[in-house]
Write an enzyme that holds these catalytic residues in place. Sequence first.
Site, PDB file in Angstrom:
ATOM      1  N   HIS A 184      83.420 -22.896  -6.712  1.00  0.00           N
ATOM      2  CA  HIS A 184      83.947 -23.934  -7.608  1.00  0.00           C
ATOM      3  C   HIS A 184      83.800 -23.476  -9.069  1.00  0.00           C
ATOM      4  O   HIS A 184      82.703 -23.148  -9.524  1.00  0.00           O
ATOM      5  CB  HIS A 184      83.194 -25.249  -7.379  1.00  0.00           C
ATOM      6  CG  HIS A 184      83.785 -26.394  -8.112  1.00  0.00           C
ATOM      7  ND1 HIS A 184      84.832 -27.141  -7.592  1.00  0.00           N
ATOM      8  CD2 HIS A 184      83.520 -26.899  -9.331  1.00  0.00           C
ATOM      9  CE1 HIS A 184      85.163 -28.061  -8.470  1.00  0.00           C
ATOM     10  NE2 HIS A 184      84.383 -27.943  -9.535  1.00  0.00           N
ATOM     11  N   ALA A 185      84.917 -23.440  -9.814  1.00  0.00           N
ATOM     12  CA  ALA A 185      84.922 -22.874 -11.163  1.00  0.00           C
ATOM     13  C   ALA A 185      84.026 -23.671 -12.112  1.00  0.00           C
ATOM     14  O   ALA A 185      84.008 -24.895 -12.087  1.00  0.00           O
ATOM     15  CB  ALA A 185      86.349 -22.847 -11.710  1.00  0.00           C
ATOM     16  N   HIS A 223      91.190 -23.537 -18.928  1.00  0.00           N
ATOM     17  CA  HIS A 223      90.348 -24.730 -18.900  1.00  0.00           C
ATOM     18  C   HIS A 223      88.867 -24.377 -19.081  1.00  0.00           C
ATOM     19  O   HIS A 223      88.174 -24.942 -19.931  1.00  0.00           O
ATOM     20  CB  HIS A 223      90.557 -25.483 -17.585  1.00  0.00           C
ATOM     21  CG  HIS A 223      89.623 -26.628 -17.396  1.00  0.00           C
ATOM     22  ND1 HIS A 223      89.943 -27.920 -17.757  1.00  0.00           N
ATOM     23  CD2 HIS A 223      88.358 -26.675 -16.914  1.00  0.00           C
ATOM     24  CE1 HIS A 223      88.916 -28.703 -17.495  1.00  0.00           C
ATOM     25  NE2 HIS A 223      87.941 -27.980 -16.978  1.00  0.00           N
ATOM     26  N   GLU A 224      88.382 -23.425 -18.293  1.00  0.00           N
ATOM     27  CA  GLU A 224      86.957 -23.073 -18.349  1.00  0.00           C
ATOM     28  C   GLU A 224      86.581 -22.470 -19.700  1.00  0.00           C
ATOM     29  O   GLU A 224      85.523 -22.761 -20.243  1.00  0.00           O
ATOM     30  CB  GLU A 224      86.599 -22.096 -17.213  1.00  0.00           C
ATOM     31  CG  GLU A 224      86.774 -22.664 -15.800  1.00  0.00           C
ATOM     32  CD  GLU A 224      86.022 -23.965 -15.567  1.00  0.00           C
ATOM     33  OE1 GLU A 224      84.997 -24.211 -16.252  1.00  0.00           O
ATOM     34  OE2 GLU A 224      86.456 -24.755 -14.709  1.00  0.00           O
ATOM     35  N   HIS A 274      85.664 -24.941 -22.303  1.00  0.00           N
ATOM     36  CA  HIS A 274      84.250 -25.340 -22.280  1.00  0.00           C
ATOM     37  C   HIS A 274      83.401 -24.347 -23.068  1.00  0.00           C
ATOM     38  O   HIS A 274      82.549 -24.717 -23.870  1.00  0.00           O
ATOM     39  CB  HIS A 274      83.725 -25.373 -20.841  1.00  0.00           C
ATOM     40  CG  HIS A 274      84.216 -26.522 -20.003  1.00  0.00           C
ATOM     41  ND1 HIS A 274      84.060 -27.839 -20.383  1.00  0.00           N
ATOM     42  CD2 HIS A 274      84.819 -26.556 -18.793  1.00  0.00           C
ATOM     43  CE1 HIS A 274      84.550 -28.623 -19.427  1.00  0.00           C
ATOM     44  NE2 HIS A 274      85.035 -27.874 -18.465  1.00  0.00           N
ATOM     45  N   GLU A 332      85.829 -32.102 -20.879  1.00  0.00           N
ATOM     46  CA  GLU A 332      86.874 -31.779 -19.908  1.00  0.00           C
ATOM     47  C   GLU A 332      88.240 -31.685 -20.582  1.00  0.00           C
ATOM     48  O   GLU A 332      89.108 -30.919 -20.164  1.00  0.00           O
ATOM     49  CB  GLU A 332      86.917 -32.840 -18.804  1.00  0.00           C
ATOM     50  CG  GLU A 332      85.687 -32.852 -17.907  1.00  0.00           C
ATOM     51  CD  GLU A 332      85.403 -31.503 -17.269  1.00  0.00           C
ATOM     52  OE1 GLU A 332      86.349 -30.775 -16.946  1.00  0.00           O
ATOM     53  OE2 GLU A 332      84.213 -31.175 -17.119  1.00  0.00           O
ATOM     54  N   HIS A 372      82.212 -37.752  -5.400  1.00  0.00           N
ATOM     55  CA  HIS A 372      81.485 -38.256  -6.566  1.00  0.00           C
ATOM     56  C   HIS A 372      80.692 -39.529  -6.293  1.00  0.00           C
ATOM     57  O   HIS A 372      79.835 -39.895  -7.085  1.00  0.00           O
ATOM     58  CB  HIS A 372      82.456 -38.457  -7.736  1.00  0.00           C
ATOM     59  CG  HIS A 372      83.141 -37.192  -8.139  1.00  0.00           C
ATOM     60  ND1 HIS A 372      84.125 -36.606  -7.356  1.00  0.00           N
ATOM     61  CD2 HIS A 372      82.984 -36.371  -9.203  1.00  0.00           C
ATOM     62  CE1 HIS A 372      84.543 -35.492  -7.936  1.00  0.00           C
ATOM     63  NE2 HIS A 372      83.870 -35.316  -9.053  1.00  0.00           N
ATOM     64  N   TYR A 408      86.736 -38.465 -16.363  1.00  0.00           N
ATOM     65  CA  TYR A 408      87.976 -37.786 -15.978  1.00  0.00           C
ATOM     66  C   TYR A 408      89.198 -38.603 -16.389  1.00  0.00           C
ATOM     67  O   TYR A 408      90.241 -38.055 -16.736  1.00  0.00           O
ATOM     68  CB  TYR A 408      87.989 -37.489 -14.482  1.00  0.00           C
ATOM     69  CG  TYR A 408      86.811 -36.640 -14.053  1.00  0.00           C
ATOM     70  CD1 TYR A 408      86.727 -35.300 -14.445  1.00  0.00           C
ATOM     71  CD2 TYR A 408      85.763 -37.173 -13.320  1.00  0.00           C
ATOM     72  CE1 TYR A 408      85.639 -34.520 -14.085  1.00  0.00           C
ATOM     73  CE2 TYR A 408      84.665 -36.396 -12.947  1.00  0.00           C
ATOM     74  CZ  TYR A 408      84.618 -35.072 -13.336  1.00  0.00           C
ATOM     75  OH  TYR A 408      83.533 -34.302 -12.978  1.00  0.00           O
TER      76      TYR A 408
END
Length: 586
Positions: free
Chosen positions: A325-326, A355-356, A359, A383, A485, A495
Amino acid sequence: MAQSATKPATAADVARFVAAAEKESLDFSVDNARVAWINATYITDDTDALAAQYGAKGTEMAVRFALDAARYQTVAGVSSELQRKLTILRTGITLPAPTTAGAATELNTIATRLQSAYGKGRGTLGGKEINGSDIEDEMGKTHTPAEYQEMWTSWHDRVGKLMKADFVREVEIANAGAKELGFPDVGAMWRSAYDMPPDDFAALTEKIWQEVKPLYDSLHCYTRTKLNEKYGDAVQAKTGPIRADLLGNMWAQEWGNIYPLVAPPGSGDLGYDITELLKAKNYDAVKMVKAGEAFDSSLGFAPLPATFWDRSQIVKPRDREVVCHASAWDVDNKDDLRIKMCTKVNGDDFTTIHHELGHNYYQRAYNGQDALYLNGANDGFHEAIGDFVALSITPQYLVDIGLLDKAKVPSADKDIGLLLRQAMDKVAFLPFGLLIDRWRWNVFDGSIKPADYNTAWTEMRLRYQGIAPPSERGPDAFDPGAKYHVPGNVPYTRYFLARVLQFQFYQAACKLSGWKGPLHRCSFYGNKAVGEKLNAMLTLGASKPWPDALQQFTGSREMSGKALLAYFAPLKGWLDQQNKGKVCGW
Ligand SMILES: [Zn+2]
């Protein structure tokens, strides 16, 4: 430490407490990140044991700080800066245990049991057991309605049901913990982390939802028609809710997997495919990450440190178990940035890389802040940064970086296809992103009683998403447990916020770069002015209330769905044309 009754605490005591808490948590976070990193990239019994040990230590520390912060919050003469830090400490734990003997152990045991039950969960396909990640994949592939129904029902029955008793008890214990910290219940505690009273935050999410709901309703109506055409009235009626298992996703949270089924004739085929472009230009995983870095460099951000390339896990190691999981890391809270992915050469992973790295650049931008401010302005911001950057992967951007031939840029008549593909994920998600915590807020405040957990869940899925289970749900069902979750205790409103914020950031960046065309075609690649202003927001970390951070970059202090609506405006008009004469709603 709490003061004795004879000697009331002073503002100076509070300052000393906060300074000590910041030092202890910062020191701990570096060791903890190293342990977590080695565990995630080299799973063995030993690294599992070490990670569990550090997890327990972290929880113990967070509870201790939160309790002390709750006691100090009423001390007179404390600066607003320190008040802010006390609030961060007081809301720094997701599931608080009360100090009653045995409560922390019981809560931890239940939480671990729930998470492990989810991890080990199995559904069936064609009568054969399959694990969680495989069943998730299969839901996105082509199957018969009976197979979808089997997968959906088996997953919800086998995974959710068994969790009910544990979840009821978990809610009781955590609510007692929240009360000790001065909150009415856990939901109110979660809503207190947004720089406003908990009720105001709930009202803000409702306002945003009402703004975007008409767009969701149009997408729902159009998608239902297409499903009816594909499957016929017996499987999917022309009116009423959509059958939850037909949308290409176990939770009907993102519908992109069924895009081929809804693609408009002609404009639905975009004329290029990022996976094929990457392969044609001989991209490997590292080259894809370099392209992601190049985007941020083009905005004026410094290149990633050399250690990023030495220490990241960019491809899946061949010889050991890892968590694929990234995720993005800043191990020393300074410059030890890393990503952990099992990158494949395809369009999805190309987006995930952007996306990563979002962060990582955020983490580095705020690394000069105090320990308690080493975070996003609120949990939706972190996010949203990555997603907002990924929105810039437009056809023109692909031309700019030499991936797409200029002659292959889709013409304006393909806009509906481009937008519909985005909407199937990003718009479809909105009611789902909202309802998980709406349900939990009501569970925690007692307005949904344990006997009604599942009927209330099904009712909210219908009210917000307009979907219905493919089969009758029995009295012992516990469908919320079938979503990670819930047993995993991860708050979810972040989210929902991220989906909205990313479009606000994107619109602001495009305005700043002087973009004049349709919003969804804008790329701000190479624009230093955007980078400078973005950096000003990122640098703040969590040191200021989030409206200050938002204003820094967008000029507005309000989270709003208006930018998302502007982005999808051409699609909304088109959907409403398609829906003419249909009875929309459910
Ligand atoms: Zn992320």
